[in-house]
Design a protein around this motif. Structure first.
Motif, PDB file in Angstrom:
ATOM      1  N   GLU A 115     -91.712  -9.782  43.152  1.00 13.45           N
ATOM      2  CA  GLU A 115     -92.897 -10.613  43.713  1.00 13.45           C
ATOM      3  C   GLU A 115     -93.982  -9.790  43.912  1.00 13.45           C
ATOM      4  OE1 GLU A 115     -91.942 -12.545  47.745  1.00 13.45           O
ATOM      5  OE2 GLU A 115     -89.785 -13.422  46.846  1.00 13.45           O
ATOM      6  N   GLY A 116     -94.672  -9.698  44.891  1.00 13.44           N
ATOM      7  CA  GLY A 116     -95.839  -9.015  45.098  1.00 13.44           C
ATOM      8  C   GLY A 116     -95.750  -7.678  45.448  1.00 13.44           C
ATOM      9  N   GLY A 117     -94.439  -7.316  45.482  1.00 12.20           N
ATOM     10  CA  GLY A 117     -93.841  -5.980  46.021  1.00 12.20           C
ATOM     11  C   GLY A 117     -93.483  -5.995  47.761  1.00 12.20           C
ATOM     12  N   PHE A 118     -93.569  -7.134  47.943  1.00 12.37           N
ATOM     13  CA  PHE A 118     -93.138  -7.619  49.482  1.00 12.37           C
ATOM     14  C   PHE A 118     -93.928  -7.019  50.662  1.00 12.37           C
ATOM     15  CE2 PHE A 118     -89.129  -7.269  47.055  1.00 12.37           C
ATOM     16  CZ  PHE A 118     -89.036  -8.687  47.201  1.00 12.37           C
ATOM     17  N   SER A 119     -95.280  -6.461  50.178  1.00 11.49           N
ATOM     18  CA  SER A 119     -96.125  -6.115  51.014  1.00 11.49           C
ATOM     19  C   SER A 119     -97.545  -6.000  50.342  1.00 11.49           C
ATOM     20  CB  SER A 119     -96.004  -4.637  51.429  1.00 11.49           C
ATOM     21  OG  SER A 119     -96.908  -3.930  52.284  1.00 11.49           O
ATOM     22  N   ASP A 120     -98.587  -6.070  51.223  1.00 15.11           N
ATOM     23  CA  ASP A 120     -99.870  -5.761  50.638  1.00 15.11           C
ATOM     24  C   ASP A 120    -100.399  -4.345  50.892  1.00 15.11           C
ATOM     25  OD1 ASP A 120    -100.490  -8.603  49.954  1.00 15.11           O
ATOM     26  OD2 ASP A 120    -101.472  -8.907  51.947  1.00 15.11           O
ATOM     27  N   ASP A 121     -99.463  -3.526  51.203  1.00 14.14           N
ATOM     28  CA  ASP A 121     -99.831  -1.943  51.517  1.00 14.14           C
ATOM     29  C   ASP A 121     -99.292  -1.326  50.200  1.00 14.14           C
ATOM     30  OD1 ASP A 121    -100.013   0.512  52.253  1.00 14.14           O
ATOM     31  OD2 ASP A 121     -99.286   0.264  54.468  1.00 14.14           O
ATOM     32  N   PRO A 122    -100.215  -0.788  49.478  1.00 14.86           N
ATOM     33  CA  PRO A 122     -99.617  -0.030  48.371  1.00 14.86           C
ATOM     34  C   PRO A 122     -98.629   0.975  48.596  1.00 14.86           C
ATOM     35  CG  PRO A 122    -101.962  -0.464  48.240  1.00 14.86           C
ATOM     36  CD  PRO A 122    -101.703  -0.750  49.637  1.00 14.86           C
ATOM     37  N   ASP A 123     -98.717   1.800  49.664  1.00 10.30           N
ATOM     38  CA  ASP A 123     -97.833   2.702  50.299  1.00 10.30           C
ATOM     39  C   ASP A 123     -96.583   2.044  50.332  1.00 10.30           C
ATOM     40  OD1 ASP A 123     -99.943   4.729  49.905  1.00 10.30           O
ATOM     41  OD2 ASP A 123    -100.294   4.646  51.992  1.00 10.30           O
ATOM     42  N   GLU A 124     -96.536   0.836  50.983  1.00  8.51           N
ATOM     43  CA  GLU A 124     -95.098   0.370  51.119  1.00  8.51           C
ATOM     44  C   GLU A 124     -94.267  -0.121  49.838  1.00  8.51           C
ATOM     45  OE1 GLU A 124     -95.479  -2.640  54.096  1.00  8.51           O
ATOM     46  OE2 GLU A 124     -96.098  -1.316  55.598  1.00  8.51           O
ATOM     47  N   VAL A 125     -95.499  -0.596  48.930  1.00 10.57           N
ATOM     48  CA  VAL A 125     -94.955  -1.013  47.530  1.00 10.57           C
ATOM     49  C   VAL A 125     -94.554   0.137  46.819  1.00 10.57           C
ATOM     50  CG1 VAL A 125     -95.491  -2.275  45.515  1.00 10.57           C
ATOM     51  CG2 VAL A 125     -96.303  -2.973  47.641  1.00 10.57           C
ATOM     52  N   ALA A 126     -94.931   1.263  47.061  1.00  8.29           N
ATOM     53  CA  ALA A 126     -94.380   2.658  46.253  1.00  8.29           C
ATOM     54  C   ALA A 126     -93.280   3.100  46.874  1.00  8.29           C
ATOM     55  CB  ALA A 126     -95.448   3.573  46.389  1.00  8.29           C
ATOM     56  N   GLU A 127     -93.145   2.940  48.117  1.00  6.54           N
ATOM     57  CA  GLU A 127     -91.771   3.369  48.747  1.00  6.54           C
ATOM     58  C   GLU A 127     -90.514   2.347  48.107  1.00  6.54           C
ATOM     59  OE1 GLU A 127     -88.749   5.037  50.386  1.00  6.54           O
ATOM     60  OE2 GLU A 127     -90.859   5.695  50.141  1.00  6.54           O
ATOM     61  N   LEU A 128     -90.869   0.885  47.884  1.00  5.50           N
ATOM     62  CA  LEU A 128     -90.029   0.214  47.468  1.00  5.50           C
ATOM     63  C   LEU A 128     -89.888   0.542  45.893  1.00  5.50           C
ATOM     64  CD1 LEU A 128     -88.502  -2.645  47.205  1.00  5.50           C
ATOM     65  CD2 LEU A 128     -90.516  -3.605  46.192  1.00  5.50           C
ATOM     66  N   ALA A 129     -90.630   0.990  45.078  1.00  2.00           N
ATOM     67  CA  ALA A 129     -90.437   1.476  43.803  1.00  2.00           C
ATOM     68  C   ALA A 129     -89.589   2.663  43.826  1.00  2.00           C
ATOM     69  CB  ALA A 129     -91.821   1.670  43.195  1.00  2.00           C
ATOM     70  N   ARG A 130     -90.049   3.807  44.649  1.00  3.38           N
ATOM     71  CA  ARG A 130     -89.030   4.852  44.775  1.00  3.38           C
ATOM     72  C   ARG A 130     -87.493   4.512  44.898  1.00  3.38           C
ATOM     73  NH1 ARG A 130     -93.769   7.481  47.149  1.00  3.38           N
ATOM     74  NH2 ARG A 130     -93.285   6.673  49.221  1.00  3.38           N
ATOM     75  N   GLN A 131     -87.351   3.585  45.929  1.00  2.93           N
ATOM     76  CA  GLN A 131     -86.025   3.271  46.042  1.00  2.93           C
ATOM     77  C   GLN A 131     -85.202   2.445  45.059  1.00  2.93           C
ATOM     78  OE1 GLN A 131     -85.275   1.201  50.158  1.00  2.93           O
ATOM     79  NE2 GLN A 131     -87.301   1.901  50.723  1.00  2.93           N
ATOM     80  N   LEU A 132     -85.834   1.681  44.407  1.00  4.34           N
ATOM     81  CA  LEU A 132     -85.394   0.808  43.117  1.00  4.34           C
ATOM     82  C   LEU A 132     -85.152   1.973  41.955  1.00  4.34           C
ATOM     83  CD1 LEU A 132     -87.962  -2.245  42.718  1.00  4.34           C
ATOM     84  CD2 LEU A 132     -85.448  -2.246  43.658  1.00  4.34           C
ATOM     85  N   TRP A 133     -85.962   2.803  41.843  1.00  6.41           N
ATOM     86  CA  TRP A 133     -85.863   3.628  40.775  1.00  6.41           C
ATOM     87  C   TRP A 133     -84.651   4.716  41.154  1.00  6.41           C
ATOM     88  CZ3 TRP A 133     -87.114   5.212  36.010  1.00  6.41           C
ATOM     89  CH2 TRP A 133     -86.976   6.273  35.438  1.00  6.41           C
ATOM     90  N   ALA A 134     -84.546   4.903  42.530  1.00  2.00           N
ATOM     91  CA  ALA A 134     -83.348   5.768  42.968  1.00  2.00           C
ATOM     92  C   ALA A 134     -81.963   5.342  42.727  1.00  2.00           C
ATOM     93  CB  ALA A 134     -83.435   6.049  44.491  1.00  2.00           C
ATOM     94  N   VAL A 135     -81.857   3.900  42.830  1.00  4.50           N
ATOM     95  CA  VAL A 135     -80.686   2.935  42.530  1.00  4.50           C
ATOM     96  C   VAL A 135     -80.372   2.628  41.222  1.00  4.50           C
ATOM     97  CG1 VAL A 135     -80.634   2.142  44.877  1.00  4.50           C
ATOM     98  CG2 VAL A 135     -81.495   0.819  43.226  1.00  4.50           C
ATOM     99  N   GLY A 136     -81.365   3.085  40.209  1.00  2.00           N
ATOM    100  CA  GLY A 136     -81.020   2.862  38.840  1.00  2.00           C
ATOM    101  C   GLY A 136     -81.969   1.809  38.087  1.00  2.00           C
ATOM    102  N   ALA A 137     -82.946   1.058  38.777  1.00  2.00           N
ATOM    103  CA  ALA A 137     -83.681   0.358  38.071  1.00  2.00           C
ATOM    104  C   ALA A 137     -84.988   0.994  37.232  1.00  2.00           C
ATOM    105  CB  ALA A 137     -84.350  -0.722  38.969  1.00  2.00           C
ATOM    106  N   VAL A 138     -84.987   0.490  35.984  1.00  2.00           N
ATOM    107  CA  VAL A 138     -85.967   1.033  35.209  1.00  2.00           C
ATOM    108  C   VAL A 138     -87.197   0.441  35.008  1.00  2.00           C
ATOM    109  CG1 VAL A 138     -84.093   2.216  33.786  1.00  2.00           C
ATOM    110  CG2 VAL A 138     -84.954  -0.164  33.251  1.00  2.00           C
ATOM    111  N   GLY A 139     -87.190  -1.096  35.696  1.00  7.83           N
ATOM    112  CA  GLY A 139     -88.560  -1.685  35.463  1.00  7.83           C
ATOM    113  C   GLY A 139     -88.804  -2.510  36.719  1.00  7.83           C
ATOM    114  N   ILE A 140     -89.793  -2.790  37.021  1.00  8.62           N
ATOM    115  CA  ILE A 140     -90.492  -3.727  38.195  1.00  8.62           C
ATOM    116  C   ILE A 140     -91.256  -4.774  37.883  1.00  8.62           C
ATOM    117  CG2 ILE A 140     -92.336  -2.087  39.000  1.00  8.62           C
ATOM    118  CD1 ILE A 140     -91.380  -3.039  41.862  1.00  8.62           C
TER     119      ILE A 140
END
Length: 264
Positions: free
Chosen positions: A92-117
């Protein structure tokens, strides 16, 4: 199976990004909503699988596009991230309007094996969406960011190029314009861009071969497969209630069991 449908990854392709830029047909990205749907699509030769936020939300009885499925999305990514296909997550939109929270989501997705968002702007302020993209690329540089603008999905197309340029400058690896279906406008946008263009396939819009000829490099299915699956279930029940054998493809019990996750 056609060259476009057969998406097995050649050894020379070392990243998700290369699937958008390699010579030949574009990346046709089917969107799954659970492990079985993703595994079944991968078994048909699709090297990359996306998720669909509508499918994930509807399966949980939650609204789509309302930042209500962050945990569900992460759980699905955890399930799919170690499977033998490339995974791109609709966030969606990263589930937050806070860029830092979206960045944390991205870190978690990368850590579990996702390659794209996939990140959508929802026609919100473009500077805010650009800030999210920049934060994601800083937090997980290897994650392919597909920056979506909803100028055609929710509006009349105004401001598309300005938004895409802002997202490209923020670090987006590709851009996504769902709702855009006019061939001339698609071709003009391809000529304007220096990053891959993603178009949402529609049964009433240009065909995959036509989109290929226009220069589109990624074709997503969005929620179409999920909605078709629901429609097939309703059609089957109508046939059964009407005394007819249900039509269409029905995988066997053993076929579905074969899609189960295996230990290790």
């Amino acid at each position: 199976m056609s060259d476009i449908a057969q998406q097995a990854v050649p050894e020379a392709v070392r990243s998700f990004g290369e699937l958008h830029r390699r010579p030949g047909p574009p990346l046709v990205l089917p969107n799954a909503w659970d492990h079985a749907s993703a595994a079944a699509l991968a078994a048909r030769g699709f090297a990359a699988i996306g998720t669909t936020s509508l499918g994930v939300a509807a399966a949980a009885g939650l609204p789509d596009g309302a930042a209500a499925t962050r945990d569900h999305t992460l759980r699905l990514a955890l399930t799919l991230g170690t499977e033998p296909f490339l995974l791109s997550v609709d966030a969606e939109g990263g589930f937050s309007d806070d860029p830092d929270e979206v960045a944390e989501l991205a870190r978690q997705l990368w850590a579990v094996g996702a390659v794209g968002i996939n990140l959508e702007d929802g026609l919100g302020p473009r500077h805010r969406h650009a800030a999210k993209i920049a934060a994601v690329k800083s937090a997980a540089p290897g994650l392919f960011v597909n920056a979506r603008t909803d100028t055609y999905w929710l509006g009349d197309g105004a401001g598309t190029r300005e938004r895409l340029e802002a997202y490209r400058q923020a670090g987006a690896d590709g851009v996504f314009v769902p709702g855009l279906s006019d061939p001339d406008e698609i071709a003009a946008l391809v000529r304007h861009l220096d990053v891959p263009l993603n178009i949402l396939y529609s049964p009433t819009g240009p065909t995959v071969p036509h989109l290929t000829d226009l220069g589109v490099r990624r074709i997503s299915l969005g929620s179409l497969l999920y909605r078709r699956a629901l429609g097939a279930a309703l059609d089957a029940m109508a046939d059964i209630a009407g005394g007819r054998a249900p039509r269409g493809t029905t995988p066997s019990y053993d076929d579905v069991r074969a899609l189960e996750r295996r230990p290790g």
